[in-house]
Design an enzyme around this catalytic site. Structure first.
Site, PDB file in Angstrom:
ATOM      1  N   HIS A  57       0.848  -1.128   0.033  1.00  0.00           N
ATOM      2  CA  HIS A  57      -0.005   0.017   0.065  1.00  0.00           C
ATOM      3  C   HIS A  57       0.818   1.275  -0.060  1.00  0.00           C
ATOM      4  O   HIS A  57       2.265   1.253   0.048  1.00  0.00           O
ATOM      5  CB  HIS A  57      -1.027  -0.007   1.213  1.00  0.00           C
ATOM      6  CG  HIS A  57      -0.397   0.039   2.497  1.00  0.00           C
ATOM      7  ND1 HIS A  57      -0.092  -1.097   3.560  1.00  0.00           N
ATOM      8  CD2 HIS A  57       0.214   1.102   3.094  1.00  0.00           C
ATOM      9  CE1 HIS A  57       0.588  -0.696   4.623  1.00  0.00           C
ATOM     10  NE2 HIS A  57       0.755   0.554   4.290  1.00  0.00           N
TER      11      HIS A  57
HETATM   12  P1  TYD Z   1      -1.496  -3.226   7.436  1.00  0.00           P
HETATM   13  O1  TYD Z   1      -1.180  -1.423   7.461  1.00  0.00           O
HETATM   14  O2  TYD Z   1      -2.225  -3.464   5.840  1.00  0.00           O
HETATM   15  O3  TYD Z   1      -0.231  -3.792   7.550  1.00  0.00           O
HETATM   16  P2  TYD Z   1       1.002  -4.116   6.986  1.00  0.00           P
HETATM   17  O4  TYD Z   1       1.413  -2.662   6.135  1.00  0.00           O
HETATM   18  O5  TYD Z   1       2.015  -4.273   7.919  1.00  0.00           O
HETATM   19  O6  TYD Z   1       0.983  -5.099   5.825  1.00  0.00           O
HETATM   20  O7  TYD Z   1      -2.469  -3.373   8.660  1.00  0.00           O
HETATM   21  C1  TYD Z   1      -3.178  -4.575   8.920  1.00  0.00           C
HETATM   22  C2  TYD Z   1      -4.270  -4.405   9.671  1.00  0.00           C
HETATM   23  O8  TYD Z   1      -4.045  -3.718  10.822  1.00  0.00           O
HETATM   24  C3  TYD Z   1      -5.444  -3.484   8.943  1.00  0.00           C
HETATM   25  O9  TYD Z   1      -6.544  -4.201   9.384  1.00  0.00           O
HETATM   26  C4  TYD Z   1      -5.455  -2.203   9.779  1.00  0.00           C
HETATM   27  C5  TYD Z   1      -4.708  -2.512  11.039  1.00  0.00           C
HETATM   28  N1  TYD Z   1      -3.974  -1.605  11.678  1.00  0.00           N
HETATM   29  C6  TYD Z   1      -4.397  -0.878  12.730  1.00  0.00           C
HETATM   30  O10 TYD Z   1      -5.828  -0.906  13.280  1.00  0.00           O
HETATM   31  N2  TYD Z   1      -3.681   0.161  13.315  1.00  0.00           N
HETATM   32  C7  TYD Z   1      -2.298   0.413  12.706  1.00  0.00           C
HETATM   33  O11 TYD Z   1      -1.627   1.474  13.305  1.00  0.00           O
HETATM   34  C8  TYD Z   1      -2.002  -0.273  11.664  1.00  0.00           C
HETATM   35  C9  TYD Z   1      -0.489  -0.088  11.081  1.00  0.00           C
HETATM   36  C10 TYD Z   1      -2.763  -1.293  11.026  1.00  0.00           C
END
Ligand code: TYD
Length: 142
Positions: A57
């Site tokens: 992302h």
């Molecule tokens: P995501 O940012 O997609 O993880 P990564 O980039 O590490 O693959 O986040 C995964 C899930 O966690 C998504 O449902 C959103 C949630 N999340 C939060 O609730 N708070 C946060 O600070 C972060 C980074 C993610």
């Protein structure tokens, strides 16, 4: 040291005290090393599958720095025009994940620990999770 070619990224080097064989102390101070007030931190651990992918992302506004505190992984950065791949394994160096930077982490070692500091609270509306939409927005901003 690796040269960053993509936009809205960069590398910061933290302060290191090497007390070999009694450990290494690595320090980050706001303003001195991290150029923003930290409002959130999160970390990623226990990635047990070598083919796991994380990230995939970009953010519209958020500023972050990512550190690999233990183990290693590969990070791919893409600003919509240029792409770059780096190995993360030295806890002294942080990679800036600024706005409009598509990032994907992969090839995690089992002991990999990633720490991210961010300048704002979690806000799903700041995420761009669709790569085609990201490319469209990135082209508009050139
Ligand atoms: P995501 O940012 O997609 O993880 P990564 O980039 O590490 O693959 O986040 C995964 C899930 O966690 C998504 O449902 C959103 C949630 N999340 C939060 O609730 N708070 C946060 O600070 C972060 C980074 C993610």
């Amino acid at each position: 040291m690796i040269k960053i070619k993509v936009k809205n990224s960069g590398i910061i080097e933290l302060q290191l005290f090497d007390d070999f064989p009694d450990g290494q102390l690595v320090i980050a101070e706001v303003k001195k090393h991290i150029p923003f007030e930290i409002r959130r931190l999160y970390f990623i651990t226990n990635v047990f599958r070598n083919r796991s992918l994380r990230g995939k992302h970009a953010h519209k506004k958020l500023e972050q720095y990512m550190f690999c505190l233990n183990g290693s992984c590969i990070i791919k950065l893409d600003d919509g025009t240029k792409k770059q791949k780096m190995i993360m394994r030295d806890p002294r160096f942080g990679i800036r994940l600024g706005p409009m930077l598509w990032h994907t982490m992969m090839r995690f070692s089992k002991d990999c620990v990633l720490l991210v500091v961010a300048n704002d609270h979690y806000d799903e509306s700041d995420y761009i999770r669709d790569y085609k939409e990201f490319l469209k927005l990135a082209k508009k901003k050139i």
